[in-house]
Design a protein around this motif. Structure first.
Motif, mmCIF file in Angstrom:
data_model
loop_
_atom_site.group_PDB
_atom_site.id
_atom_site.type_symbol
_atom_site.label_atom_id
_atom_site.label_comp_id
_atom_site.label_asym_id
_atom_site.label_seq_id
_atom_site.Cartn_x
_atom_site.Cartn_y
_atom_site.Cartn_z
ATOM 1 N N ASN A 145 0.805 -1.217 0.000
ATOM 2 C CA ASN A 145 0.000 0.000 0.000
ATOM 3 C C ASN A 145 0.842 1.273 0.000
ATOM 4 N N TYR A 146 2.097 1.159 0.428
ATOM 5 C CA TYR A 146 2.987 2.322 0.436
ATOM 6 C C TYR A 146 3.893 2.350 -0.797
ATOM 7 N N ALA A 147 3.536 1.625 -1.822
ATOM 8 C CA ALA A 147 4.201 1.596 -3.130
ATOM 9 C C ALA A 147 5.544 0.872 -3.128
ATOM 10 N N GLY A 148 5.804 0.100 -2.097
ATOM 11 C CA GLY A 148 7.008 -0.694 -2.075
ATOM 12 C C GLY A 148 6.739 -2.095 -2.590
ATOM 13 N N ALA A 149 7.780 -2.774 -3.012
ATOM 14 C CA ALA A 149 7.634 -4.132 -3.525
ATOM 15 C C ALA A 149 7.715 -5.148 -2.383
ATOM 16 N N PHE A 150 7.087 -6.293 -2.585
ATOM 17 C CA PHE A 150 7.228 -7.386 -1.636
ATOM 18 C C PHE A 150 7.439 -8.686 -2.387
ATOM 19 N N ASP A 151 8.131 -9.584 -1.754
ATOM 20 C CA ASP A 151 8.420 -10.907 -2.289
ATOM 21 C C ASP A 151 8.408 -11.844 -1.090
ATOM 22 N N SER A 152 7.256 -12.447 -0.834
ATOM 23 C CA SER A 152 7.053 -13.238 0.372
ATOM 24 C C SER A 152 6.981 -14.726 0.086
ATOM 25 N N TRP A 153 7.417 -15.493 1.056
ATOM 26 C CA TRP A 153 7.409 -16.954 0.977
ATOM 27 C C TRP A 153 6.655 -17.545 2.156
ATOM 28 N N GLY A 154 5.963 -18.638 1.909
ATOM 29 C CA GLY A 154 5.304 -19.352 2.976
ATOM 30 C C GLY A 154 6.297 -20.215 3.731
ATOM 31 N N GLN A 155 5.845 -20.791 4.838
ATOM 32 C CA GLN A 155 6.708 -21.623 5.661
ATOM 33 C C GLN A 155 6.884 -23.028 5.090
ATOM 34 N N GLY A 156 6.061 -23.393 4.140
ATOM 35 C CA GLY A 156 6.145 -24.702 3.519
ATOM 36 C C GLY A 156 5.103 -25.655 4.064
ATOM 37 N N THR A 157 4.569 -26.485 3.197
ATOM 38 C CA THR A 157 3.635 -27.522 3.596
ATOM 39 C C THR A 157 4.108 -28.839 2.983
ATOM 40 N N GLU A 158 4.164 -29.878 3.797
ATOM 41 C CA GLU A 158 4.737 -31.141 3.359
ATOM 42 C C GLU A 158 3.716 -32.016 2.651
ATOM 43 N N VAL A 159 4.126 -32.547 1.508
ATOM 44 C CA VAL A 159 3.320 -33.481 0.737
ATOM 45 C C VAL A 159 4.089 -34.791 0.645
ATOM 46 N N THR A 160 3.466 -35.863 1.101
ATOM 47 C CA THR A 160 4.083 -37.181 1.047
ATOM 48 C C THR A 160 3.197 -38.119 0.247
ATOM 49 N N VAL A 161 3.757 -38.705 -0.793
ATOM 50 C CA VAL A 161 3.022 -39.625 -1.659
ATOM 51 C C VAL A 161 3.598 -41.020 -1.471
ATOM 52 N N SER A 162 2.786 -41.929 -0.978
ATOM 53 C CA SER A 162 3.229 -43.290 -0.729
ATOM 54 C C SER A 162 2.943 -44.186 -1.924
ATOM 55 N N SER A 163 3.779 -45.187 -2.125
ATOM 56 C CA SER A 163 3.617 -46.114 -3.229
ATOM 57 C C SER A 163 2.838 -47.344 -2.818
#
Length: 120
Positions: free
Chosen positions: A102-120
């Motif tokens: 809102n103050y005309a500055g740029a942002f580049d944000s990242w989430g903390q991560g979410t784990e995905v596990t796919v079992s065979s």
């Protein structure tokens, strides 16, 4: 000032589906590029999918035809619908949002991560 909250990760069997969500909050004037990256055990972080504000998308070759990225600009939220999941999709998935505050500055944000596990 801009925070990303991810959800939707978990354990799923090969061939199954999972939907990830990432909501951005804070002093956001405009969210531009939004996307998902992932890092598998023992591997480098890679781009999975990106979506521009206008709707154009970009996917990694390994997920084309299986994953779909979408966004809701009114909610500043990006989604990743994952189908036909494979064990090699197992990774921590990180959301990324770029834009202006809102103050005309740029942002580049990242989430903390979410784990995905796919079992065979």
């Amino acid at each position: 000032q801009v925070q990303l909250v991810e959800s939707g990760g978990g354990l799923v069997q090969a061939g199954g589906s999972l939907r990830l969500s990432c909501a951005a909050s804070g002093s956001i004037l405009r969210a531009n590029d939004m996307g998902w990256h992932r890092q598998a055990p023992g591997k480098q972080r890679e781009l999975v999918a990106m979506i521009a504000r206008g709707g154009s998308t970009n996917y990694a070759d390994s997920v084309k035809g299986r994953f779909t990225i979408s966004r809701d600009n009114a909610k500043n939220t990006v989604y990743l619908q994952m189908s036909s999941l494979k064990p090699e999709d197992t990774a921590v998935y990180y959301c990324n949002v770029q834009g202006t505050t809102n103050y005309a500055g740029a942002f580049d944000s990242w989430g903390q991560g979410t784990e995905v596990t796919v079992s065979s």
